[in-house]
Design an enzyme around this catalytic site. Sequence first.
Site, PDB file in Angstrom:
ATOM      1  N   SER A  49      -1.381   5.391  13.656  1.00 58.52           N
ATOM      2  CA  SER A  49      -0.702   4.103  13.577  1.00 58.52           C
ATOM      3  C   SER A  49      -1.777   3.026  13.569  1.00 58.52           C
ATOM      4  O   SER A  49      -2.585   2.936  14.501  1.00 58.52           O
ATOM      5  CB  SER A  49       0.234   3.928  14.777  1.00 58.52           C
ATOM      6  N   ASP A 109       4.149  -4.490  21.561  1.00 58.08           N
ATOM      7  CA  ASP A 109       4.566  -5.488  20.571  1.00 58.08           C
ATOM      8  C   ASP A 109       6.041  -5.852  20.676  1.00 58.08           C
ATOM      9  O   ASP A 109       6.435  -6.970  20.350  1.00 58.08           O
ATOM     10  CB  ASP A 109       4.227  -5.009  19.157  1.00 58.08           C
ATOM     11  N   ASP A 116       7.432   2.651   9.848  1.00 57.26           N
ATOM     12  CA  ASP A 116       8.568   2.222  10.662  1.00 57.26           C
ATOM     13  C   ASP A 116       9.431   1.191   9.961  1.00 57.26           C
ATOM     14  O   ASP A 116      10.650   1.327   9.866  1.00 57.26           O
ATOM     15  CB  ASP A 116       8.075   1.660  11.997  1.00 57.26           C
ATOM     16  N   ARG A 144       1.079 -11.780  16.772  1.00 57.35           N
ATOM     17  CA  ARG A 144       2.538 -11.692  16.964  1.00 57.35           C
ATOM     18  C   ARG A 144       3.225 -13.045  17.154  1.00 57.35           C
ATOM     19  O   ARG A 144       4.281 -13.281  16.565  1.00 57.35           O
ATOM     20  CB  ARG A 144       2.859 -10.770  18.141  1.00 57.35           C
TER      21      ARG A 144
END
Length: 425
Positions: A181, A129, A19, A100
Amino acid sequence: MSQQGTKEKVVLAYSGGLDTSVMVKWLQLEKDLDVIAICGNVGQDAEDLGWIERKAHDMGAVRSCALDMREEYAETVLAQAIASNALYENRYPLLSALSRPLIARHLVELAHETGAAYIAHGCTGKGNDQVRFETSIRALDPGIVVLAPAREWNLLTREQEMEWAKTHGVPVPATVEKPYSIDDNLWGRAIECGDLEDPWAEPPADIWTMTRDPMLAPDEPEEITVGFEGGRPVSLNGQKMRLLELIVELNRVCGRHGFGRLSMIEDRVVGIKSHECYECPAALALIGMHQELETLCLDGSTLRCKHQVDQRWATAVYEGKWYSQLKGSLDAFCAYTQRHVTGEVRARLYKGVLSVCGRRSPYSLYDPSLATYGDDDSFDRSLASGFIGIHSLPSAIWSARQGPASGMGGLRTFAAEDQKRTPSA
């Protein structure tokens, strides 16, 4: 987005995966922005992330940097997760949700340093996310504009992204044959997509890399002892260690015995259920052993309250509210409870199972003379009668005024009502 011939800047959270690799080029072509790529090393498989810096540069990024955040991640984030027994929905140790907010803070700091007006992330349009990154960024600086290319472009599948990447000369690591992923850091690995989208199907054996198949694990059990000081792990098998080192070693030891796998149905922030697979050997071991030590060092009322706080903490962090008044308040409660959570916990690893087999603390609230039924018993049984009378007083009054003893409904009536509420076999 450029003005008067001078391109504006965007700081991109760059992982080097499919991505974000596509996004380095897409932000230049579609948004006319100078891309500043930043990759945070929070314990991914590859310790040397220099290749990520070079890859972003090769695709036209005006600046690229890989920051080693592992020590900071362990000391300032994971230590709090352990103190809070952070298990979302009582199972998932929040590995993605924990990294994160730390990465987001570095993104904001780099945007301030470089004068970037934008921050971009590579999160999908229906995942958790995106919520975590954007909530953290807005909490730290509401004036920064957040870009989410995955919510704008028409590349709706991983296959379409890989085709776009091939057309525009973007090298990517993923393949059509194994389109998982994966997000990994010091706290474990998260695996999704591909065959895992069927919750009935058993996860393929090739997704597991940190943990051995329990059936192929050693035939001899292994004991480990973790020492805690103030709720923080400080030693393994009697050897003092920095938290970072301890987690790395526990991942290795527990993984060798096949402990740490999760396959679960999870409720995402955006309202959908997903099938998620995780490998979290050290995380599950440390949280489980820490919980055992708390049972020894916290009184019952505090322990029951902390179970609720722990769940609220995990949910808040899962939802991206690391930088929030609620989470800060929960931190204060947890910090107070950890003052005397000091001692050791011993556990046995065998064929995918971790079993706690001992715990001790200089601050233990367990009193052998009160607990024993032997000759050393010091419990005053004469106190029990008065205690039970007071404890049962509300029940006795209710029974006399409204319940079985009131004549308003005998025991048979209550039995019949209970039977109505019980589903037939």
